[in-house]
Motif scaffolding. Structure first.
Motif, PDB file in Angstrom:
ATOM      1  N   ALA A  65       0.848  -1.194   0.000  1.00 35.26           N
ATOM      2  CA  ALA A  65       0.000   0.000   0.000  1.00 35.26           C
ATOM      3  C   ALA A  65       0.882   1.242   0.000  1.00 35.26           C
ATOM      4  O   ALA A  65       1.972   1.248   0.577  1.00 35.26           O
ATOM      5  CB  ALA A  65      -0.902  -0.007   1.227  1.00 35.26           C
ATOM      6  N   PRO A  66       0.455   2.320  -0.659  1.00 37.48           N
ATOM      7  CA  PRO A  66       1.262   3.544  -0.657  1.00 37.48           C
ATOM      8  C   PRO A  66       1.355   4.138   0.750  1.00 37.48           C
ATOM      9  O   PRO A  66       0.408   4.051   1.542  1.00 37.48           O
ATOM     10  CB  PRO A  66       0.495   4.471  -1.603  1.00 37.48           C
ATOM     11  CG  PRO A  66      -0.910   3.958  -1.599  1.00 37.48           C
ATOM     12  CD  PRO A  66      -0.801   2.478  -1.415  1.00 37.48           C
ATOM     13  N   SER A  67       2.480   4.725   1.050  1.00 43.12           N
ATOM     14  CA  SER A  67       2.670   5.358   2.357  1.00 43.12           C
ATOM     15  C   SER A  67       2.321   6.831   2.337  1.00 43.12           C
ATOM     16  O   SER A  67       2.227   7.485   3.384  1.00 43.12           O
ATOM     17  CB  SER A  67       4.122   5.187   2.819  1.00 43.12           C
ATOM     18  OG  SER A  67       5.009   5.748   1.862  1.00 43.12           O
ATOM     19  N   ALA A  68       2.108   7.386   1.143  1.00 37.33           N
ATOM     20  CA  ALA A  68       1.760   8.802   1.013  1.00 37.33           C
ATOM     21  C   ALA A  68       0.975   8.994  -0.280  1.00 37.33           C
ATOM     22  O   ALA A  68       1.112   8.222  -1.236  1.00 37.33           O
ATOM     23  CB  ALA A  68       3.014   9.662   1.001  1.00 37.33           C
ATOM     24  N   LEU A  69       0.136  10.011  -0.292  1.00 35.50           N
ATOM     25  CA  LEU A  69      -0.644  10.366  -1.470  1.00 35.50           C
ATOM     26  C   LEU A  69      -0.495  11.857  -1.739  1.00 35.50           C
ATOM     27  O   LEU A  69      -0.155  12.632  -0.838  1.00 35.50           O
ATOM     28  CB  LEU A  69      -2.130  10.047  -1.252  1.00 35.50           C
ATOM     29  CG  LEU A  69      -2.529   8.587  -1.040  1.00 35.50           C
ATOM     30  CD1 LEU A  69      -4.021   8.508  -0.715  1.00 35.50           C
ATOM     31  CD2 LEU A  69      -2.214   7.744  -2.271  1.00 35.50           C
TER      32      LEU A  69
END
Length: 477
Positions: free
Chosen positions: A192-196
């Protein structure tokens, strides 16, 4: 500065999200995650609601969980009512976006949605990501897909005899896409991405609370935070007899927790032996509701399963779970191969087609009796009442009731498929269509269809009548 929309469809998760990763890699300064909900009273061609209260509640739970995760990353989910072809271009105009990213779904309605968005002027970038297998690395092109499941499975298993990437048991979240460089048919799931990117600022009237207030016409559209979604579920849609565990939610958090406990309790070891049981929580994996709405990735499951086998050893149960996931892939790849032909009355067969649904009084009455569990056949009636009350049915019983509708009642397979679409919390357009075509002999079954002997099925799977009593005693037809 560039703003892009990310449209969540049947991929309501953050792990193993190539489409979302593509949006993040696009160079956008702002990202607006959005999902669309059809009207709760939407009706299909057969006259009943497209999605039951149980199915809507399951999806709403997934959206609430997704919103919580996105909010922690500073980019809350916006949920809009209505046809994506209408609301998404309006939303894009409201926030100054010209590009939209989403997963690719190879079913007719979903393809038409994307075509309509492009016709409205949006640049739509789609990513194929719902299969365990990567179509471009299979032994054949999609056009040359084997005509039945067994040769497909055998060829895939030969191609994947090399080690399938596994998530290390101690750090499941650490998996990345590095193995994709090996061009293996099965690649490791993305973390999962850690930042958007942050969400864009929108005109105040573009974001309205639930329920949508009556406002003057303008550039905005009815939308609301997913955290405020109504559950659309009450005591009448919760049944203590249900095979799905009580209190389950439809989101990614619950999906990963369920996967973990299923493996931790070593339930894969008994899966092959118990998979044809009719009632209970643990006789099957119960992964399908989360796979259906995309809260759980098939690649994540297999990676965890390979780690499980590395620790405990492979067995018939772990193999059979892989076997069933390959069936799921096969029905998806069939859509890439045959498209809208899978939605004809004759399907892939050469039988003469019936141009419109048969509305004769007798067939209509039979269909109504079947839908409501009032056929007079105790096993069929028990199963259809379970489906009606809970939105779930074991795989064995799905085949039995489908066979009964098509064989004994001479029903239309399309009506059966539409009823399953309405009721099942784990409705999946690919698998639902593929399985009904298979039973009807209009798909890829080399035998030309399957008919189940009701007496034999009853004797083998409910010899003491426990299941029939559970769903028929105290019930009125």
């Amino acid at each position: 500065m560039k703003t892009v929309l990310f449209w969540f469809r049947n991929d309501l998760r953050l792990h193993d999200q190539p489409a979302l990763q593509a949006a993040l890699a696009s160079g956008a300064r702002y990202l607006l995650p959005v999902a669309c909900l059809p009207a709760p009273d939407e009706r299909g061609a057969w006259g009943w609601e497209r999605a039951s209260p149980q199915r809507r509640a399951w999806r709403h739970g997934a959206l609430r969980d997704l919103d919580r995760q996105l909010t922690r990353l500073g980019c809350p989910l916006l949920v809009c009512d209505g046809d994506p072809a209408t609301v998404l271009p309006a939303l894009a105009a409201a926030v100054g976006a010209t590009e939209l990213y989403c997963e690719d779904i190879a079913a007719p309605e979903e393809l038409q949605q994307v075509a309509a968005l492009r016709a409205a002027g949006l640049a739509v970038h789609t990513t194929w990501q719902s299969t365990l297998l990567d179509p471009q690395y299979l032994p054949w092109t999609v056009d040359a897909l084997p005509a039945s499941y067994t040769p497909f499975r055998q060829a895939v298993e030969r191609a994947t005899r090399v080690a399938i990437p596994a998530i290390p048991a101690t750090s499941a979240a650490a998996a990345t896409s590095a193995s994709s460089a090996t061009k293996a048919p099965v690649t490791a799931p993305l973390a999962a991405p850690s930042a958007l990117a942050p969400a864009p600022l929108a005109p105040p009237d573009a974001l309205l609370p639930w329920p949508p207030a009556t406002t003057a016409a303008g550039p905005g559209l009815p939308g609301y935070r997913a955290a405020l979604l109504p559950a659309h579920v009450d005591a009448r849609t919760v049944d203590a007899r249900a095979s799905l565990p009580a209190g389950l939610q439809g989101g990614e958090t619950a999906a990963l927790a369920h996967l973990h406990q299923y493996l931790h309790r070593r339930l894969p070891d008994s899966y092959k032996r118990t998979r044809n049981q009719l009632q209970g929580v643990d006789f099957s994996s119960k992964w399908s509701p989360w796979l259906a709405n995309g809260a759980l990735s098939a690649r994540r499951i297999v990676a965890e399963l390979r780690a499980y086998e590395a620790q405990h050893g492979a067995n018939e149960g772990t193999y059979w779970l892989w076997f069933e996931l390959l069936w799921r892939d096969y029905f998806r790849l069939l859509h890439l191969q045959h498209g809208v032909a899978l939605y004809r009355e004759r399907g892939l067969s050469t039988r003469r087609a019936t141009p419109t649904p048969d509305a004769s009084a007798e067939r209509t009455a039979n269909l109504t009796r079947w839908r409501h569990g009032a056929t007079g056949q105790p096993l069929v009636d028990a199963a259809m009442r379970e489906l009606l009350h809970t939105g779930y049915l074991s795989n064995r019983l799905r085949q039995v009731v489908a066979s009964f509708l098509l064989g004994e009642l001479q029903g239309d397979w399309r009506a059966g498929a539409a009823w399953f679409e309405s009721r099942l919390v784990d409705y999946d357009v690919y698998s639902n269509q593929g399985n009904w075509l298979y039973i009807a002999g209009r798909g890829t079954d080399p035998r030309g269809g399957r008919h189940f002997n009701l007496e034999k099925q009853t004797a083998e799977h409910d010899p003491d009548g426990v299941y029939r009593r559970l769903w028929t005693e105290g019930e009125s037809a």
